[in-house]
Design an enzyme around this catalytic site. Sequence first.
Site, PDB file in Angstrom:
ATOM      1  N   LYS A  54     -10.361   5.018   8.412  1.00  0.00           N
ATOM      2  CA  LYS A  54     -11.459   4.314   7.729  1.00  0.00           C
ATOM      3  C   LYS A  54     -12.772   5.053   7.966  1.00  0.00           C
ATOM      4  O   LYS A  54     -13.550   5.292   7.044  1.00  0.00           O
ATOM      5  CB  LYS A  54     -11.615   2.890   8.288  1.00  0.00           C
ATOM      6  CG  LYS A  54     -10.583   1.871   7.836  1.00  0.00           C
ATOM      7  CD  LYS A  54     -11.007   0.466   8.294  1.00  0.00           C
ATOM      8  CE  LYS A  54      -9.971  -0.596   8.003  1.00  0.00           C
ATOM      9  NZ  LYS A  54     -10.329  -1.937   8.477  1.00  0.00           N
ATOM     10  N   HIS A  90      22.689   1.434  -3.618  1.00  0.00           N
ATOM     11  CA  HIS A  90      22.903   2.561  -4.531  1.00  0.00           C
ATOM     12  C   HIS A  90      21.819   3.608  -4.387  1.00  0.00           C
ATOM     13  O   HIS A  90      21.560   4.385  -5.303  1.00  0.00           O
ATOM     14  CB  HIS A  90      22.984   2.034  -5.967  1.00  0.00           C
ATOM     15  CG  HIS A  90      24.102   1.048  -6.123  1.00  0.00           C
ATOM     16  ND1 HIS A  90      25.365   1.413  -6.503  1.00  0.00           N
ATOM     17  CD2 HIS A  90      24.141  -0.284  -5.877  1.00  0.00           C
ATOM     18  CE1 HIS A  90      26.140   0.333  -6.518  1.00  0.00           C
ATOM     19  NE2 HIS A  90      25.424  -0.704  -6.137  1.00  0.00           N
ATOM     20  N   GLU A 115       2.035  -1.253  12.588  1.00  0.00           N
ATOM     21  CA  GLU A 115       0.667  -1.227  13.131  1.00  0.00           C
ATOM     22  C   GLU A 115       0.614  -1.786  14.539  1.00  0.00           C
ATOM     23  O   GLU A 115      -0.222  -1.389  15.344  1.00  0.00           O
ATOM     24  CB  GLU A 115      -0.293  -2.011  12.223  1.00  0.00           C
ATOM     25  CG  GLU A 115      -0.888  -1.157  11.141  1.00  0.00           C
ATOM     26  CD  GLU A 115      -2.093  -1.780  10.448  1.00  0.00           C
ATOM     27  OE1 GLU A 115      -2.631  -2.810  10.898  1.00  0.00           O
ATOM     28  OE2 GLU A 115      -2.494  -1.231   9.409  1.00  0.00           O
TER      29      GLU A 115
END
Length: 472
Positions: free
Chosen positions: A439, A325, A296
């Site tokens: 938003k 893995h 951000e």
Amino acid sequence: MRTNTQITLDINNLMADVVGSRYGISTAQIEAYQNEAKAAYENILSRRGTSGLGWTELPYNQDEIVEEIEKTAEYIREEFDNFVVLGIGGSDFGPIAVNLAINHLNYNVIPMVKRNGPRFYVEDNIDPERMSALLDVIDVKKTCFNIITKSGATAETMSQYLIISTALKEALGDNWTKHIVATTDHEKGNLIRLALEQSFKLFYIPETVGGRFSELCPVGLLPAAVCGIDIRALLEGAKAMDKRIKSPIVWENPALLEALIQYILMEDMGINVHVMMPYADSLKYMADWFCQLWAESLGKNVTRKGMAVNVGQTPVKALGVTDQHSQLQLYTEGPYDKVITFLHVENFRTTVKIPEGCEEYPNIAFLGGKSLNELINAEYHGTQYALLRSGRMSQTIHLPAINEYTLGQLIYFFEMVTAYVGELLDINAYDQPGVEESKIAAYAVLGNTDEKYQAKQQEMAAAPKGFKKFVL
Ligand code: PA5
């Protein structure tokens, strides 16, 4: 001075002298940017404590707040069985990461006497199944909710507030307000208004401290103190790191050196992926916290002067040894576009011996008598070597042990690195317009009648709709 508790940065495996000149970074490359690094250092120094950079002063200016937090935490620990944080982004990654790092890995499951504090939940999503799952396992009558939102307006957090306050009112009548602690801005948003109206216990997020830089203010300190974490030692660690990074010379300032290296990797070498890989389960969420801070703060499309840049490095979280893995194959043989940062713990808080056995199978028997501590350490060294052998860059932050003091150093270190990189890139590391856009769009979709959202609704209605043929 606690020198044996200092975290250290080892960049050997990034350097051309070690990893080879084809892929490594040279001392000359670093030195060529000394002036830029010095300017970044001085810019941050001159703006310490001001807008966006209020976090630089948190280790120094919170004496009274820390006392108040400790008092409140003690009350919560005595009165409640559960402590639930409702928040998202900068309001949740830090609280989760610090609790997991310091406390028992099965904190909520161990008996109360060992835990010595309420169970701890952080609700950082609005998945309906998750909210009902929470309400299935807690009794709201025995729960304290900490609503954390800097803007006091985030839809996710405020919808959680509506759900929880309704449940509390139903269960407790007028007493419901005693179950809420609000952590928010002094003025902005609605939570502060609600808190004053309803007389919630209230903590403030300083105006100059943004969400992702807020772990060392009440956002992180209250949940930590409730979970029995020594918040003074956390702040001491941050202070110790601040004292160690007081030089404009990169070779004397690990945060500045690290920032300059990442800047060179991104801008000059096309290393656009930054893998954060702790070799400790307890630091797993520190990688999440880092990813948010890095993404951000540094993912921006314009410089401070408005020039188009589209900069940033994609942070990726990995866990040693689990992701050996899973992702390691890609890191050792895939594109040369990554840098790996290991978080290596020198002394774990416990030792688990591997018993002798299976003598008839030498490849199993050789493990007997060793410890999981030795094994995880060997695997860290093995991974580091495999990357080195394939010409891939890595670096290590060594933590002598995981405790509040080393964690405070780590948090402050990464915050300062991020700030310096922001300066080097000449971007605003403290805003998040891309997040704000989503938003606003979500509010528009939900039909918020405010003018701003209505305009967004119209804009969205005019956007390309897509085609049925592309939905299979
Ligand atoms: O770092 C940030 O500023 C953001 O990630 C915010 O923390 C996040 O969007 C939540 O915002 P708020 O604290 O205002 O609810």
